[in-house]
Enzyme design. Structure first.
Site, mmCIF file in Angstrom:
data_model
loop_
_atom_site.group_PDB
_atom_site.id
_atom_site.type_symbol
_atom_site.label_atom_id
_atom_site.label_comp_id
_atom_site.label_asym_id
_atom_site.label_seq_id
_atom_site.Cartn_x
_atom_site.Cartn_y
_atom_site.Cartn_z
ATOM 1 N N GLU A 169 0.606 11.380 0.760
ATOM 2 C CA GLU A 169 1.099 12.150 -0.381
ATOM 3 C C GLU A 169 1.348 11.158 -1.508
ATOM 4 O O GLU A 169 2.366 10.470 -1.538
ATOM 5 C CB GLU A 169 2.396 12.889 -0.010
ATOM 6 C CG GLU A 169 2.248 13.882 1.124
ATOM 7 C CD GLU A 169 1.446 15.118 0.771
ATOM 8 O OE1 GLU A 169 1.023 15.229 -0.410
ATOM 9 O OE2 GLU A 169 1.228 15.960 1.648
ATOM 10 N N CYS A 208 7.053 14.002 -7.526
ATOM 11 C CA CYS A 208 5.586 13.953 -7.516
ATOM 12 C C CYS A 208 5.004 15.230 -8.101
ATOM 13 O O CYS A 208 3.862 15.252 -8.560
ATOM 14 C CB CYS A 208 5.069 13.710 -6.100
ATOM 15 S SG CYS A 208 5.703 14.862 -4.887
#
Length: 499
Positions: free
Chosen positions: A252, A286
């Site tokens: 990720e 993010c």
């Protein structure tokens, strides 16, 4: 808010043992040191993996619903310590109080999800082409896994992996960010309480290793899966190492998330979504909104409203009422934002915000006014991710242009469109629309729910965590065929006679 020692003590940690180590932990709220931890040596890391390997031998034999019981108990302990752990997240990562509590709630939610999952690790029954044969697939525990987490979600991302991994039969070796190790130690303490209540959990189900030596987890052949959250640069470094030993990875990495605002959009809804997604967590998610792509017919009015909304955002101590935006994590983060603003000006941007705040009160902490940069085009700068409350705004004239602009970045995590036109929303969600792992309509790019698999495409890494069928990454698939006939027919009609 209670002081640091009181929080640590409540969470089962001994503050007196955290004052003489080689790793200094600072709170971004004031920039002051709050602990000094002893980092793990190479021998410590090796011993942790060895314990996890031994735990796997026992844990994989435990029925999955029984494994789910441990996860249920972990969820109970997290409920009990939600306020204290949330306060520690605020202290160590700088999140406002409600975001710290919200992160712990994500942990509780994924525990609930994984408990149910422990009774649903389903395989398939497959029609065999051979008479008298039954073919099926089953899922088995994969092995001890490494989880590497970043500072911005110091506990939630660990729990996304760990709750599912434990239900699947896998122990976890956790390397937290060196910026936020206290929350990891607190989670280990909470887990130990759950394991004690469980009664017969093997030692080594959860290991925590801190510091640079823990990077060796990436190379350890005893760990068949590495789940890592961080920058794209970090991913480029570790991905070849993991692939080189033919292990699995769940990566990720960077996000450069965009929002398209169509002329039919509900602008009241859009303003609220933009401010939360771009300013929340000081732009250090993010999934934070980085790029705003607005139809030229509504751009001026929307951006004027955003300027007013940004000016009203409370920036300051995240523990105080009325604060919506806390500090950046470090001086490096502030420097990166300042450099990005300088480059934006050089690209011809009109900028509002971006100035440093509270430096006189906290000279070692880094608070900034969230910034909007009205860009003449999507430049190379805009295609990069700056981990800060910096929003680039651009205009478009038709939807195809907007989607092309949206997709013209290396990252592919989260995306959204605000529109009142059904055709536009369906176009955005079609195979030729958003190229991201997450695509939303009339909701911002951040705030993903536990039930949906989380992750993205392109330089975001392609990994998936949390809900849906992401559990399959933590298990190995086995296809089996049983011949219950008295014959041995071969597949594809092959004839092979043996005298």
């Amino acid at each position: 808010m209670p002081d640091t020692d009181a929080i640590l003590t409540r969470l089962g940690l001994d503050p007196s043992s955290m004052r003489d180590g080689d790793l200094e932990v600072r709170t971004p709220i004031t920039g002051e040191p709050i602990a000094r931890l002893t980092t793990s040596t190479a021998a410590d890391v090796d011993a942790a993996v060895t314990r996890a390997v031994a735990a796997f031998e026992a844990w994989r034999q435990v029925p999955a619903p029984r494994r789910g019981e441990l996860v249920r108990l972990l969820g109970e302990e997290l409920r009990r310590e939600k306020e204290a752990l949330g306060a520690l997240v605020t202290l160590e990562a700088g999140k406002i109080v409600q975001e710290g509590l919200g992160e712990v709630q994500e942990m509780i939610d994924i525990c609930d999800f994984a408990v149910g999952l422990s009774r649903q690790l389903y395989g398939l029954t497959i029609a065999s082409e051979r008479p008298g044969h039954r073919m099926f697939e089953t899922w088995h525990p994969l092995g001890p896994i490494a989880v590497i987490t970043a500072f911005n979600f110091p506990v939630a991302v660990w729990s996304w992996n760990t709750a599912v991994a434990l239900a699947c039969g896998d122990p976890v070796v956790w390397k937290p960010s060196s910026l936020t190790p206290l929350t990891a130690l607190a989670c280990r303490s909470i887990f130990e309480r759950a394991a004690e209540r469980f009664g017969d959990a093997p030692d080594g189900l959860l290991e925590v290793v801190v510091g640079d030596e823990a990077r060796s987890l990436v190379d350890d052949p005893r760990l068949p899966l590495v789940s890592a959250t961080g920058s794209t640069a970090m991913g480029r470094t570790i991905a070849p190492k993991i692939a080189g030993r033919l292990a699995r990875s769940v990566l990720e990495l960077g996000g450069n998330n965009g929002m398209i605002v169509a002329p039919t959009a509900d602008l009241d809804l859009a303003v609220r979504a933009i401010v939360f997604a771009a300013v929340g967590t000081a732009g250090q998610r993010c999934t934070s909104l980085r790029r705003l792509i607005v139809h030229e017919d509504v751009a001026d009015g929307l951006l004027d409203r955003l300027d007013r909304a940004y000016a009203s955002v409370g920036v300051g101590d995240p523990r105080e009422d009325g604060t919506l935006c806390g500090p950046l994590i470090s001086e490096d983060a502030f420097t990166a934002m300042r450099e990005a603003l300088d480059r934006a000006r050089a690209d011809g941007a009109q900028i509002s915000g971006g100035d440093r705040l509270h430096a006189d009160r906290w000279p070692d902490a880094y608070y900034v006014r969230p910034a909007i940069a009205r860009m003449p085009a999507q430049t190379d700068l805009v295609r990069e991710e700056t981990f800060a409350p910096l929003l680039y705004a651009m205009t478009y004239s038709d939807l195809d242009e907007a989607i092309a602009l949206h997709n013209d970045v290396p990252q592919g995590l989260s995306s959204c469109v605000f529109t009142g036109d059904l055709r536009e929303s369906e176009r955005f969600l079609s195979p030729g629309g958003s190229d991201c792992g997450i695509a939303n309509v009339n909701i911002g790019p951040s705030g993903a729910e536990i039930g949906g698999a989380f992750g993205g495409e392109k330089e975001t890494g392609g990994g998936r965590e949390s809900g849906s069928d992401a559990w399959k990454a933590y298990m190995r698939r086995q296809t089996a065929t049983i011949n219950y006939s008295s014959e041995l027919p071969l597949a594809q009609g092959i004839v092979f006679d043996v005298a």
